[in-house]
Scaffold this active site. Structure first.
Site, short mmCIF file in Angstrom:
data_model
loop_
_atom_site.label_atom_id
_atom_site.label_comp_id
_atom_site.label_asym_id
_atom_site.label_seq_id
_atom_site.Cartn_x
_atom_site.Cartn_y
_atom_site.Cartn_z
N GLY A 12 6.02 14.60 -3.35
CA GLY A 12 6.74 13.54 -3.01
C GLY A 12 6.48 13.23 -5.15
O GLY A 12 5.72 12.96 -5.21
N THR A 141 -0.44 10.76 -6.32
CA THR A 141 0.29 10.68 -4.61
C THR A 141 0.05 9.57 -4.23
O THR A 141 -0.68 8.87 -4.60
CB THR A 141 -0.64 11.51 -4.01
OG1 THR A 141 0.11 11.65 -2.66
CG2 THR A 141 -1.81 11.57 -4.50
N ASP A 143 -0.52 8.47 -1.81
CA ASP A 143 -1.25 8.05 -0.42
C ASP A 143 -3.08 8.02 -1.22
O ASP A 143 -4.01 8.16 -0.26
CB ASP A 143 -0.77 10.09 0.66
CG ASP A 143 0.54 9.66 1.16
OD1 ASP A 143 1.00 9.39 1.66
OD2 ASP A 143 0.57 11.22 0.99
N GLY A 188 1.63 7.49 5.42
CA GLY A 188 -0.02 7.62 5.28
C GLY A 188 0.05 8.85 6.13
O GLY A 188 -0.25 8.26 7.83
N ARG A 189 -0.31 10.08 6.50
CA ARG A 189 -0.26 11.03 7.26
C ARG A 189 -1.95 10.91 7.96
O ARG A 189 -2.36 10.54 9.58
CB ARG A 189 -0.38 12.43 7.31
CG ARG A 189 -0.12 13.30 8.03
CD ARG A 189 0.25 15.00 7.65
NE ARG A 189 1.07 15.08 6.68
CZ ARG A 189 2.65 15.50 7.86
NH1 ARG A 189 2.71 15.78 8.38
NH2 ARG A 189 3.44 14.83 6.13
N GLU A 244 1.55 5.57 9.85
CA GLU A 244 2.42 6.40 9.97
C GLU A 244 2.39 7.73 11.36
O GLU A 244 2.50 8.22 11.83
CB GLU A 244 3.49 7.13 9.11
CG GLU A 244 3.50 8.12 7.93
CD GLU A 244 4.62 8.49 7.15
OE1 GLU A 244 5.60 8.71 7.63
OE2 GLU A 244 3.48 9.28 6.36
N GLN A 300 9.00 2.99 -0.88
CA GLN A 300 7.71 2.86 -1.29
C GLN A 300 6.96 3.08 -2.77
O GLN A 300 5.95 3.32 -2.82
CB GLN A 300 6.98 2.18 0.03
CG GLN A 300 6.32 4.18 0.08
CD GLN A 300 6.01 3.84 1.89
OE1 GLN A 300 4.56 3.62 2.33
NE2 GLN A 300 6.76 3.82 2.87
N ARG A 301 7.71 4.90 -3.00
CA ARG A 301 7.02 5.38 -3.85
C ARG A 301 8.53 5.66 -5.13
O ARG A 301 7.78 6.61 -5.64
CB ARG A 301 6.94 7.31 -3.37
CG ARG A 301 8.52 7.90 -2.64
CD ARG A 301 8.08 8.93 -2.26
NE ARG A 301 9.71 9.60 -1.95
CZ ARG A 301 9.68 11.07 -1.40
NH1 ARG A 301 8.45 11.56 -0.77
NH2 ARG A 301 11.02 11.72 -1.73
#
Length: 405
Positions: A12, A141, A143, A188-189, A244, A300-301
């Site tokens: 991503g 990332t 994340d 955010g996994r 998420e 957001q990215r």
């Protein structure tokens, strides 16, 4: 420096991943390498002979300036998992033959956890066959879940965008004198770093969001409903920041409740989406008040128009550090990491870590930074320095100018 360079982007994107590419390219040219090739769509594209000569594509300094301001992955991306060497050595033979044809001495891969898995396997195979090629991982990332580094390029800008968006949203949510709930679903996994950035909103000019829920702790639907009801009864409106990937104590993702089985990507990760929507419908059906789910999703990215200058500069420096480590120190199988020296004034140094300690390892938010429905000041102090500063867009006809391959 003898030999050529090849660089790729994977996974991503972020709004500063191209700044890292700029760092790799400029440092390589400053050190006098032959050519700098760019893989199109990462290692997957390279296997199909898809690459470009970046010397032709980025001939001027203005191109570097635009690259720093352009979101997404300039070279394209992929989610492609290399097999284990023992399972399919043929694919590695093919990759190294292609690298030999291009006279590659230095291989740089910009990415997150899964991309570092690629560097791990390529460097391991290179060691196995005594290849002189240097393989370096360069972190990215949003994340912020890479191990061994204080934070990752891309996170600061995403956090800045999330906090800014939520701050503006809070203003919008308080205008009506009627009960309403707004649930904002944030990427955010398994790691809730991005959602934690919602806590930055609270300040002298904003009451901030009301509730924050991260995936590091089990999500209790009944507790969530009680807290929402309490907030609404107290102040009419409630703004929730929700990862998420929040999941129940039994391991089920909230987004899976009442939904079909989620699809998975090439690395076996479930596609995340729908947690906020599920809770929106639950509030509507049980509390009979207005509720709205908002998924910020890919915005957001890729919001480069308001990227963090700190993030842009660190992303560039990570790329340049990888080049210097490979060419001067002859490092391989390593990943550039940042070490925070101080918060006030904010300062980091750049170090290297073994890719085997980073690939496929997730760094999550410390549990003692997470309360039942919010995060602590430690989380705020950690994130705030990363969102500082701006790099003004180059405006063309009223819109930010970008560079396109």
């Amino acid at each position: 420096m003898k030999g050529n360079v090849i660089v790729g982007q994977s996974g991503g994107p972020t709004c500063v991943i191209n700044s890292t590419l700029a760092g790799v390219f400029k440092a390589s040219k400053d050190l006098g390498v032959g050519k700098v090739f760019g893989m199109l769509h990462g290692i997957k594209g390279f296997l199909n002979d898809e690459y470009v000569d970046l010397d032709d594509k980025l001939p001027y300094n203005i191109d570097i300036d635009l690259l720093k301001r352009t979101p997404a992955s300039y070279l394209g991306s992929c989610r492609f998992k290399l097999p284990e060497i023992s399972a399919d050595e043929e694919i590695y033979v093919k990759i190294f033959e292609k690298l030999k044809v291009l006279e590659i001495s230095y291989f740089f891969y910009i990415g997150g956890n899964d991309s570092m898995d690629t560097i791990k396997k390529l460097s391991d195979y290179g060691k196995k066959i005594n290849s002189p090629i240097r393989f370096m991982g360069v972190p990215k990332t949003i994340d912020n879940d890479l191990a061994m580094t204080d934070h990752t390029p891309g996170f600061g800008s995403a956090a800045k965008y999330i906090a800014t968006t939520l701050k503006e949203l809070v203003c919008d949510c308080r205008i009506y004198d009627c009960p309403a709930v707004t649930i904002v679903e944030i990427m955010g996994r398994n790691a809730g770093w991005l959602t934690a950035s919602a806590a930055l909103v609270c300040g002298e000019d904003s009451e901030g969001v009301d509730l924050i829920f991260l995936p590091e702790k089990p999500f209790d639907v009944d507790f969530f409903m009680r807290r929402v009801k309490e907030v609404v009864e107290n102040k009419k409106y409630c703004v929730v920041a929700l990862s998420e990937g929040v999941k129940l104590s039994d391991g089920r993702f909230v987004c899976e409740l009442g939904a079909d089985d989620a699809a998975v990507d090439a690395f076996g990760h479930k596609m995340m989406s729908g947690s906020a929507k599920y809770l929106e419908n639950l509030i509507k059906s049980t509390m009979n008040i207005k509720a709205r789910a908002i998924e910020i999703s890919t915005l957001q990215r890729c919001a480069s128009h308001f990227a963090s200058l700190t993030d842009i500069e660190e992303a560039f420096d990570c790329g340049a550090t990888a080049v210097n480590a490979a060419m001067f120190d002859l490092e391989t199988g390593k990943v550039v990491c940042m070490k925070r020296v101080s918060n006030v004034p904010y300062k980091v140094t750049y170090e290297l870590a073994d890719v085997h300690n980073i690939a496929n390892v997730e760094k999550t938010v410390p549990l003692d930074w997470i309360t039942e429905d919010y995060v602590t000041e430690e989380a705020v102090h950690y994130i705030r320095p990363l969102i500082q500063g701006e790099l003004n867009p180059i405006i063309n006809d009223g819109l930010p100018r970008q560079i396109k391959l």
